[in-house]
Design an enzyme around this catalytic site. Structure first.
Site, mmCIF file in Angstrom:
data_model
loop_
_atom_site.group_PDB
_atom_site.id
_atom_site.type_symbol
_atom_site.label_atom_id
_atom_site.label_comp_id
_atom_site.label_asym_id
_atom_site.label_seq_id
_atom_site.Cartn_x
_atom_site.Cartn_y
_atom_site.Cartn_z
ATOM 1 N N ARG A 96 0.873 -1.173 0.000
ATOM 2 C CA ARG A 96 0.000 0.000 0.000
ATOM 3 C C ARG A 96 0.909 1.220 0.000
ATOM 4 O O ARG A 96 1.706 1.399 0.919
ATOM 5 C CB ARG A 96 -0.895 -0.022 1.241
ATOM 6 C CG ARG A 96 -1.755 1.221 1.458
ATOM 7 C CD ARG A 96 -2.778 1.377 0.349
ATOM 8 N NE ARG A 96 -3.787 2.381 0.697
ATOM 9 C CZ ARG A 96 -3.625 3.692 0.602
ATOM 10 N NH1 ARG A 96 -2.468 4.176 0.171
ATOM 11 N NH2 ARG A 96 -4.596 4.512 0.923
ATOM 12 N N GLU A 104 -11.307 4.759 -4.763
ATOM 13 C CA GLU A 104 -11.497 3.315 -4.870
ATOM 14 C C GLU A 104 -12.105 2.930 -6.215
ATOM 15 O O GLU A 104 -12.854 3.702 -6.832
ATOM 16 C CB GLU A 104 -12.423 2.831 -3.749
ATOM 17 C CG GLU A 104 -11.929 3.114 -2.339
ATOM 18 C CD GLU A 104 -10.697 2.323 -1.982
ATOM 19 O OE1 GLU A 104 -10.419 1.308 -2.664
ATOM 20 O OE2 GLU A 104 -10.000 2.703 -1.028
ATOM 21 N N ARG A 163 -0.874 -5.050 4.741
ATOM 22 C CA ARG A 163 -0.110 -4.672 3.560
ATOM 23 C C ARG A 163 1.116 -3.851 3.951
ATOM 24 O O ARG A 163 1.061 -3.070 4.901
ATOM 25 C CB ARG A 163 -0.988 -3.868 2.594
ATOM 26 C CG ARG A 163 -2.193 -4.625 2.086
ATOM 27 C CD ARG A 163 -3.130 -3.755 1.277
ATOM 28 N NE ARG A 163 -3.696 -2.665 2.076
ATOM 29 C CZ ARG A 163 -4.626 -1.830 1.632
ATOM 30 N NH1 ARG A 163 -5.077 -1.944 0.383
ATOM 31 N NH2 ARG A 163 -5.094 -0.874 2.405
#
Length: 217
Positions: A96, A104, A163
């Site tokens: 990330r 998104e 992440r």
């Protein structure tokens, strides 16, 4: 003593000669030893420093405060701010991008998170299109590329979903910051060393009417 000052003494095995040829040879050996020691210590006009600068990817990474780094290959672009990578040993991880947030494409967007975007259905549709544009931009720049992940000591190593949180450096440039400069991402409200620099970049993008607030307003 012979003419010219040479010593005529005949030396037995094991004796130390003091003749001219042996003295020159000794000086040459001594000079070679000094040279080797100088190279080992990195004392030859900064050769060691120049070599480090040439091989350290974070020296020209577009990251003002580089930290620990690792080389990986981008194997998939999930969206504008998330990629899957492979390490040299074949294992994979999800990254990330630290400090930035793109709209998104797999879930709903919240317009209120993006300054200047109206909290309406039109605003939501605009953010979805912007997210798709950011994803395409990331795919064009990163897909299949060898990149450097640079970690930030002020940030957690992994986020809430497990992440990796890193800067992604490609072709000597921080891709995280490039997203902000191109108007594809906002500066994410989190702690990271480059935050002030990114905020200046975002302000410069707004000055030229580039960014999500202008695109969706």
């Amino acid at each position: 003593m012979l003419a010219g000052g040479y010593n005529s003494t005949v030396f037995r095995a094991g004796d130390r000669p003091v003749g001219r040829s042996n003295g020159v040879r000794s000086r040459r050996v001594l000079a070679a030893v000094v040279l080797v020691l100088a190279v080992s210590a990195g004392c030859l006009s900064g050769v060691g420093d120049r070599g480090a600068a040439a091989t350290d990817p974070t020296r020209t990474a577009g990251v003002e405060t580089p930290g620990e780094s690792v080389e990986v290959t981008v194997v998939d672009v999930v969206d504008g701010d998330t990629v899957d990578v492979a390490y040299p040993n074949g294992t994979r991880d999800t990254v990330r991008l630290l400090g930035v947030d793109t709209p998104e494409v797999h879930t709903e967007n919240t317009p209120g998170e993006f300054a200047g975007v109206p909290d309406t259905e039109a605003g939501e549709r605009c953010l979805r299109r912007a997210g798709e544009n950011a994803s395409a931009y990331a795919a064009d720049r990163l897909a299949g590329e060898s990149v450097t992940l640079v970690f930030d000591e002020r940030s957690e190593r992994r986020g809430y979903y497990g992440r990796l949180l890193t800067y992604v450096v490609v072709d000597g440039e921080s891709f995280n910051r490039a997203l902000v400069r191109a108007g594809h991402a906002r500066v994410y409200d989190t702690a990271f060393t480059e935050r002030k620099r990114y905020e200046r970049t975002a302000a410069a993008a707004r000055d030229v009417r580039r960014g999500l607030g202008y695109l969706c307003n």
